[in-house]
Design an enzyme around this catalytic site. Sequence first.
Site, mmCIF file in Angstrom:
data_model
loop_
_atom_site.group_PDB
_atom_site.id
_atom_site.type_symbol
_atom_site.label_atom_id
_atom_site.label_comp_id
_atom_site.label_asym_id
_atom_site.label_seq_id
_atom_site.Cartn_x
_atom_site.Cartn_y
_atom_site.Cartn_z
ATOM 1 N N HIS A 1 0.815 -1.219 0.000
ATOM 2 C CA HIS A 1 0.000 0.000 0.000
ATOM 3 C C HIS A 1 0.851 1.273 0.000
ATOM 4 C CE1 HIS A 1 -3.914 -2.122 1.548
ATOM 5 N NE2 HIS A 1 -3.421 -2.634 0.427
ATOM 6 N N TYR B 1 -3.280 4.245 -2.967
ATOM 7 C CA TYR B 1 -3.063 4.509 -1.543
ATOM 8 C C TYR B 1 -2.150 5.712 -1.317
ATOM 9 C CZ TYR B 1 -5.416 0.214 -0.180
ATOM 10 O OH TYR B 1 -6.365 -0.758 0.023
#
Length: 435
Positions: A208, A258
């Site tokens: 992420h 992200y």
Amino acid sequence: MLHSIGGQPPNPRQTKIAVVGGGSTYTPELIDGFARLRDTLPISELVLIDPATDRLELVGGLARRIFARQGHDGKIITTSDLDAGVADADAVLLQLRVGGQAARNQDETWPLECGCVGQETTGAGGLAKALRTVPVVLDIAERVRRSNPDAWIIDFTNPVGIVTRALLQAGHKAVGLCNVAIGLQRKFAALLEVAAADVHLNHVGLNHLTWETGVRLGGPEGEDVLPKLLAEHSDAIADDLRLPRAVLDRLGVIPSYYLRYFYAHDEVVRELRTKPSRAAEVAEMEKQLLKMYGDPALDTKPELLAKRGGAFYSEAAVDLAAALLGGGGNPYQVVNTVNNGTLSFLPDDAVIEVQAAVGAQGATPLPVPEPDPLYSGLITHVTAYEDLALEAALRGGRDRVFKALLSHPLIGQYEYADGLTDKLIAHNQEHLTWA
């Protein structure tokens, strides 16, 4: 008790897979992949394990019908008995959520009270999830090791990087898996009008927290078409990432979505304060999905499941399991595995997310170009946070939680870290043995 819900006796030459968290509404996506890709990963026995027996039987019933519709003769078993379920499994896939959507809802809301992003895998909410999850996962992994030390553990449980590092640090045969990279691969293949298998990503970073610094056709040494992608499709890519096109033009790489939490933090906080949490949305979807799963006429994954998240999760899981078990699967896959010198600026035992050669021996990262300081700096910073987060998850204590929060680049101020520490502990006391 184990409940058989269809299929033939297992073929000893085939494979037994156990799914911990098998009662998840995600599971039919996984089942569909196992059924469609059975030539890549022939499964003789699939065990769905979950303490929530009501959900488990609904999901298990649909799983049986999906297998039957697609002509898969594997046996599906449901059980709430972890030890029985993982016994003799060749691979154990972890997709659990400690505390359920209720805990996720808290992770996504109380950080906003301090002006920090509320998200289940990063920032204060991500730390809360790590603290709840790591001890549970390590207990499961130890029970798998006692039953079958040769079994591979495939972790899809967030935060994947921290959880995978905990598993590897404890000596387990583990690889972490995320669907971000395979989603981008499929997106780029569609834009380029080529087969997905022909797209190789220069994917670098942490779970992420990744960037595509190259997009190569045909393999690791193929032509880099990232400049072409950015020149011809930046608007579409930027829309997907919810970032301005100008950001992509200036970076010259493609960040994962992200990174918006880092590159547009205050904007995201303002948005999150004006709408229901993602957890609330997902909880409502889950009610609808479980009602659908109970319909005995349903024998395919419903369209609503695509809105639940986890796109291409099943294909990534099948490829990874097949490769680890010495069968088919793509030999090059984006996974979470130990750094071991791949990124020179990180410790060897850090867990990174990169393209790796995957086989029966595990995952070996492929060489990647050294990232620009703009990316390596943030990677280093978040790796330091993950070190402290894992220490807090393993040993507990308010001071360790505070230090992890203070170190996170989305927090970084002692007043915020202090207030978030108190909120985190208050909202998670039932899951923290030391609190």
